[in-house]
Design a protein around this motif. Structure first.
Motif, PDB file in Angstrom:
ATOM      1  N   ASP A  18      41.951 -25.295  25.989  1.00  0.00           N
ATOM      2  CA  ASP A  18      42.717 -26.162  26.882  1.00  0.00           C
ATOM      3  C   ASP A  18      44.056 -26.516  26.223  1.00  0.00           C
ATOM      4  OD1 ASP A  18      42.486 -28.158  29.339  1.00  0.00           O
ATOM      5  OD2 ASP A  18      43.368 -29.238  27.641  1.00  0.00           O
ATOM      6  N   THR A  20      46.132 -28.946  26.781  1.00  0.00           N
ATOM      7  CA  THR A  20      46.279 -30.365  26.456  1.00  0.00           C
ATOM      8  C   THR A  20      45.641 -30.673  25.110  1.00  0.00           C
ATOM      9  OG1 THR A  20      46.287 -30.966  28.797  1.00  0.00           O
ATOM     10  CG2 THR A  20      45.742 -32.718  27.235  1.00  0.00           C
ATOM     11  N   ARG A  21      44.446 -30.135  24.896  1.00  0.00           N
ATOM     12  CA  ARG A  21      43.766 -30.392  23.621  1.00  0.00           C
ATOM     13  C   ARG A  21      44.489 -29.718  22.461  1.00  0.00           C
ATOM     14  NH1 ARG A  21      39.141 -30.308  27.231  1.00  0.00           N
ATOM     15  NH2 ARG A  21      38.739 -28.097  26.891  1.00  0.00           N
ATOM     16  N   ARG A  23      47.685 -29.292  22.245  1.00  0.00           N
ATOM     17  CA  ARG A  23      48.847 -30.150  21.973  1.00  0.00           C
ATOM     18  C   ARG A  23      48.416 -31.400  21.212  1.00  0.00           C
ATOM     19  NH1 ARG A  23      53.819 -32.099  24.258  1.00  0.00           N
ATOM     20  NH2 ARG A  23      54.435 -33.688  22.750  1.00  0.00           N
ATOM     21  N   ALA A  39      47.697 -39.516  24.572  1.00  0.00           N
ATOM     22  CA  ALA A  39      47.844 -39.377  26.025  1.00  0.00           C
ATOM     23  C   ALA A  39      49.302 -39.449  26.460  1.00  0.00           C
ATOM     24  CB  ALA A  39      47.045 -40.468  26.731  1.00  0.00           C
ATOM     25  N   PRO A  41      52.288 -38.015  25.942  1.00  0.00           N
ATOM     26  CA  PRO A  41      53.119 -36.913  26.449  1.00  0.00           C
ATOM     27  C   PRO A  41      52.653 -36.341  27.794  1.00  0.00           C
ATOM     28  CG  PRO A  41      52.371 -36.463  24.202  1.00  0.00           C
ATOM     29  CD  PRO A  41      51.642 -37.666  24.694  1.00  0.00           C
ATOM     30  N   PHE A  42      51.485 -36.767  28.248  1.00  0.00           N
ATOM     31  CA  PHE A  42      50.907 -36.216  29.468  1.00  0.00           C
ATOM     32  C   PHE A  42      50.838 -37.285  30.548  1.00  0.00           C
ATOM     33  CE2 PHE A  42      48.888 -34.396  25.697  1.00  0.00           C
ATOM     34  CZ  PHE A  42      49.298 -33.086  25.810  1.00  0.00           C
ATOM     35  N   ALA A  43      50.846 -36.867  31.785  1.00  0.00           N
ATOM     36  CA  ALA A  43      50.676 -37.800  32.905  1.00  0.00           C
ATOM     37  C   ALA A  43      49.175 -37.934  33.150  1.00  0.00           C
ATOM     38  CB  ALA A  43      51.387 -37.278  34.142  1.00  0.00           C
ATOM     39  N   MET A  44      48.512 -38.700  32.288  1.00  0.00           N
ATOM     40  CA  MET A  44      47.063 -38.868  32.428  1.00  0.00           C
ATOM     41  C   MET A  44      46.654 -40.273  32.026  1.00  0.00           C
ATOM     42  SD  MET A  44      45.256 -36.953  29.168  1.00  0.00           S
ATOM     43  CE  MET A  44      45.885 -35.359  29.544  1.00  0.00           C
ATOM     44  N   ALA A  49      42.341 -38.897  28.860  1.00  0.00           N
ATOM     45  CA  ALA A  49      42.646 -38.560  27.463  1.00  0.00           C
ATOM     46  C   ALA A  49      41.386 -38.677  26.611  1.00  0.00           C
ATOM     47  CB  ALA A  49      43.743 -39.466  26.932  1.00  0.00           C
ATOM     48  N   HIS A  52      39.305 -35.579  26.763  1.00  0.00           N
ATOM     49  CA  HIS A  52      39.836 -34.521  25.900  1.00  0.00           C
ATOM     50  C   HIS A  52      39.500 -34.812  24.442  1.00  0.00           C
ATOM     51  CE1 HIS A  52      41.993 -32.087  28.793  1.00  0.00           C
ATOM     52  NE2 HIS A  52      42.532 -33.174  29.328  1.00  0.00           N
TER      53      HIS A  52
END
Length: 120
Positions: A18, A20-21, A23, A39, A41-44, A49, A52
């Motif tokens: 993944d 995201t993971r 990164r 979390a 840097p991401f829209a989550m 988060a 992940h």
């Protein structure tokens, strides 16, 4: 190549599968981070988060420590070394194949006569 216990390696490759993971792991290579910082840097949401982070934790790639209400994460590189070792087998496999191809091409080139000049 025989794997004595493939389950941990499966978890590592699942976690690395993944973006995201991956990164998050890259960010953790720079030092300890909170789940909120991972979390960022991401829209989550923090809940997303945390899922992940849990996958990374299950693979042994990170260690999470709770300090008060803050969950701090730290990179654990050991499982990455196991994945690198596993991939190294295939690196050797492909390197030897490419070396053989290069040898064959050089051999074929040495047998090919040089192009002749224009005979007009």
């Amino acid at each position: 190549m025989v794997e004595s216990n493939p389950a941990p390696l499966d978890a590592v490759f699942h976690a690395l599968g993944d973006a995201t993971r991956r990164r998050m792991l890259r960010d953790l290579a720079g030092g300890e981070r909170s789940v909120g910082q991972l979390a960022e840097p991401f829209a989550m949401s923090l809940a997303a988060a945390s899922k992940h982070v849990k996958a990374l934790e299950n693979a042994g790639l990170i260690r999470r420590e709770v300090r008060g209400r803050t969950h701090l994460c730290r990179l654990e590189p050991g499982p990455l070394a196991s994945a690198h070792e596993w991939l190294g087998f295939y690196e050797h496999f492909w390197t030897s194949r490419l070396d053989e191809l290069e040898r064959l091409l050089r051999e074929a080139d040495s047998k090919t006569p040089p192009p002749r000049g224009d005979d007009r």
